[in-house]
Enzyme design. Sequence first.
Site, mmCIF file in Angstrom:
data_model
loop_
_atom_site.group_PDB
_atom_site.id
_atom_site.type_symbol
_atom_site.label_atom_id
_atom_site.label_comp_id
_atom_site.label_asym_id
_atom_site.label_seq_id
_atom_site.Cartn_x
_atom_site.Cartn_y
_atom_site.Cartn_z
ATOM 1 N N SER A 1 34.726 40.606 22.145
ATOM 2 C CA SER A 1 35.222 40.647 23.390
ATOM 3 C C SER A 1 36.184 42.001 23.400
ATOM 4 O O SER A 1 36.032 42.693 22.455
ATOM 5 C CB SER A 1 36.258 39.533 23.453
ATOM 6 O OG SER A 1 37.100 39.448 22.792
ATOM 7 N N LEU B 1 35.364 44.941 24.933
ATOM 8 C CA LEU B 1 34.256 45.992 24.810
ATOM 9 C C LEU B 1 34.253 47.101 25.841
ATOM 10 O O LEU B 1 34.012 48.002 25.552
ATOM 11 C CB LEU B 1 32.744 45.307 24.682
ATOM 12 C CG LEU B 1 32.362 44.803 23.578
ATOM 13 C CD1 LEU B 1 30.877 44.394 23.859
ATOM 14 C CD2 LEU B 1 32.138 46.004 22.642
ATOM 15 N N CYS C 1 58.487 45.258 43.222
ATOM 16 C CA CYS C 1 58.833 43.800 43.548
ATOM 17 C C CYS C 1 59.901 43.303 42.882
ATOM 18 O O CYS C 1 60.883 43.707 43.302
ATOM 19 C CB CYS C 1 57.339 43.144 43.214
ATOM 20 S SG CYS C 1 57.126 41.550 43.969
ATOM 21 N N ASP D 1 33.996 56.098 22.066
ATOM 22 C CA ASP D 1 35.427 55.872 22.592
ATOM 23 C C ASP D 1 35.890 57.182 22.887
ATOM 24 O O ASP D 1 35.743 58.266 22.528
ATOM 25 C CB ASP D 1 36.256 55.469 21.165
ATOM 26 C CG ASP D 1 35.661 54.150 20.543
ATOM 27 O OD1 ASP D 1 35.151 53.254 21.023
ATOM 28 O OD2 ASP D 1 36.097 54.099 19.279
ATOM 29 N N HIS E 1 53.502 45.871 45.959
ATOM 30 C CA HIS E 1 53.073 46.490 44.744
ATOM 31 C C HIS E 1 51.836 47.801 45.068
ATOM 32 O O HIS E 1 50.755 47.562 44.934
ATOM 33 C CB HIS E 1 51.946 45.371 43.966
ATOM 34 C CG HIS E 1 52.714 44.367 43.545
ATOM 35 N ND1 HIS E 1 53.454 44.163 42.193
ATOM 36 C CD2 HIS E 1 53.223 42.949 43.957
ATOM 37 C CE1 HIS E 1 54.075 43.374 41.851
ATOM 38 N NE2 HIS E 1 54.031 42.491 42.973
ATOM 39 N N LYS F 1 26.063 50.173 12.260
ATOM 40 C CA LYS F 1 25.166 48.912 12.116
ATOM 41 C C LYS F 1 24.518 48.452 13.379
ATOM 42 O O LYS F 1 25.475 48.215 14.247
ATOM 43 C CB LYS F 1 25.780 47.877 11.144
ATOM 44 C CG LYS F 1 26.481 48.379 9.812
ATOM 45 C CD LYS F 1 25.252 48.936 9.178
ATOM 46 C CE LYS F 1 24.476 48.022 8.391
ATOM 47 N NZ LYS F 1 23.680 48.735 7.291
ATOM 48 N N GLU G 1 51.061 49.659 43.177
ATOM 49 C CA GLU G 1 50.118 50.133 42.063
ATOM 50 C C GLU G 1 48.707 49.731 42.367
ATOM 51 O O GLU G 1 47.756 50.113 41.538
ATOM 52 C CB GLU G 1 50.653 49.418 40.581
ATOM 53 C CG GLU G 1 50.644 47.992 40.489
ATOM 54 C CD GLU G 1 52.076 47.374 41.104
ATOM 55 O OE1 GLU G 1 52.533 47.841 41.916
ATOM 56 O OE2 GLU G 1 52.232 46.248 40.597
ATOM 57 N N GLY H 1 57.607 40.767 37.909
ATOM 58 C CA GLY H 1 57.893 39.773 36.991
ATOM 59 C C GLY H 1 58.415 38.596 37.510
ATOM 60 O O GLY H 1 58.662 38.623 38.753
HETATM 61 N N1 GLN Z 1 59.599 36.630 40.891
HETATM 62 C C1 GLN Z 1 59.849 37.478 42.189
HETATM 63 C C2 GLN Z 1 59.277 36.816 43.391
HETATM 64 O O1 GLN Z 1 58.630 35.719 43.275
HETATM 65 C C3 GLN Z 1 58.988 38.755 42.085
HETATM 66 C C4 GLN Z 1 57.450 38.699 42.064
HETATM 67 C C5 GLN Z 1 56.827 39.752 41.364
HETATM 68 O O2 GLN Z 1 57.516 40.564 40.938
HETATM 69 N N2 GLN Z 1 55.583 39.837 41.532
HETATM 70 O O3 GLN Z 1 59.590 37.260 44.409
#
Ligand code: GLN
Length: 534
Positions: free
Chosen positions: A13, A15, A382, A241, A508, A188, A510, A355
Amino acid sequence: MTKYIFITGGVVSSLGKGIVAASLGRLLRARGFSVINQKCDPYINVDPGTMSPFQHGEVFVTDDGAETDLDLGHYERFTDTNLGKYNNVTSGSVYQHVIQKERRGDYLGGTVQVIPHITNEIKSRILGATKQFNPDFQLIEIGGTIGDIESLPFIEAIRQFKSEVGIGNAVSIHCTLLPYLPTSGELKTKPSQHSVNVLRSYGIQPEILVCRTSKPIPKTEKEKLALFCSVPKEAVLECRDMKSIYEVPLAMEEQNMAGVVLKMLQVEDRKPDLNAWKKLVENIKNPKGQITVAIAGKYTKLSDAYISVVESLKHAGYADGVKIDIKWINSEECVDWKNCKELMKDVQAVVVPGGFGVRGIEGKLNVIRYARENDVPFLGLCLGMQCAVIEYARNVLGLKGVNSKEFDENPEHPVIDMMLEQKNVQGYGGTMRLGAYDCILKKGSVAHKAYGSDVISERHRHRYEVNVEYIKPLTDAGLVFSGMSPDGMLSEIVELPKLKWFVAVQFHPEFKSRPDRPHPLFKGLIDAAVKIKK
Ligand code: GLN
């Protein structure tokens, strides 16, 4: 008519099948074809939204609010296409749908089985995405490794699908690993031969092999693979790589990957326009400077957990001609202020990413305090934004007993509270505020200048928000609320315009950065760091 390209993986896995699928997508796009990528994941979770990032890496969120596999992030970044809920299929979602139909009585009298009911549902998901996007090419990657019990229904569905659409309308690419034995100095091929044999035993003869390798594959070994795996010689491709994943499309182009695929699919090849991509890779390879960016989170042992954040930082670095070195900071180690200062002293920019849960929060607050007090460019994402607001309320506004209701059921000052619409939500799967929402920017703010626009749309994944009751006191204390939801109720962006770069967002960004088009907020962060370093 849409042509289909299936991508499976063998031997081991991780790869990089996702990168291969995304790279081929880029090469076809560079030829002016429309392309969509799709990912089939064999796990039973309905989507990865309920999984810890430790288990499965980042949860990527699309505009339409689907919580998806991180490979969709690669697909979007490489092919510059916005994907959605049609692009990620899991065993969980397939079974859920079939079982719902069974309960409704749709199969009354019949026995519901893997073949044909599950395989039919998988095929209809493939066709569903075709219908939605009507692309020239649809690239479907099957997660896991050939031989896994879990992925069998997907493999069987591809077998049927390929024969149903007929020769010239579908091909399969098998990605394998050629291990290098240093004692004999050999690459190989046997594990790849075995893997192809297993695939054949399921009724699929791959047309193309992509071989991951740390060394160039000698001609003799390529010929051996072609012979034993019944693949044309020009369809045995080497995937070495590389320092940067963005080099992969060019390495594949050198071996005419898209040309080989097009020939098999009976489509006339076109001259690709890869100039911009080549320039990008040129920039990646020749940085003129270096910036160390701290990412302070709790999943720092697995960099895939923040992959879009890392890629977004790199994208901004490419635009500024600097190499980005990530310093992973475990936020729990920053709970001690002295330790935090020590860890932060050599970084030029800081990101506190998203988070869930209380672990490591006090450390994140210390990291933000350090960035604010020492004017280190800071971007909060967030949860990172919610922490920035808590930090400001505690240390600048000077309130005691400040917290988010996520971490403390009954704080004296709940500056972060659960969104009203979330209070009666039951269950955890797909129930957050998800996907793209508009945000109105305050004229003249840092965010407004960065975006160069009055209204933006960004992707969300959260349950909590800034408590409106605290907007006024925080504003009076100097925190600028520079982005709000159109109804003016939900705080989307806060900033400290007097600092060199201190911006935190409820969404977000990102998920929307592209290698050749960095996100303005990441660009702003890195620009500020570069300026200070100079
Ligand atoms: N835990 C936070 C919320 O639920 C932030 C969520 C997150 O960072 N994606 O609002």
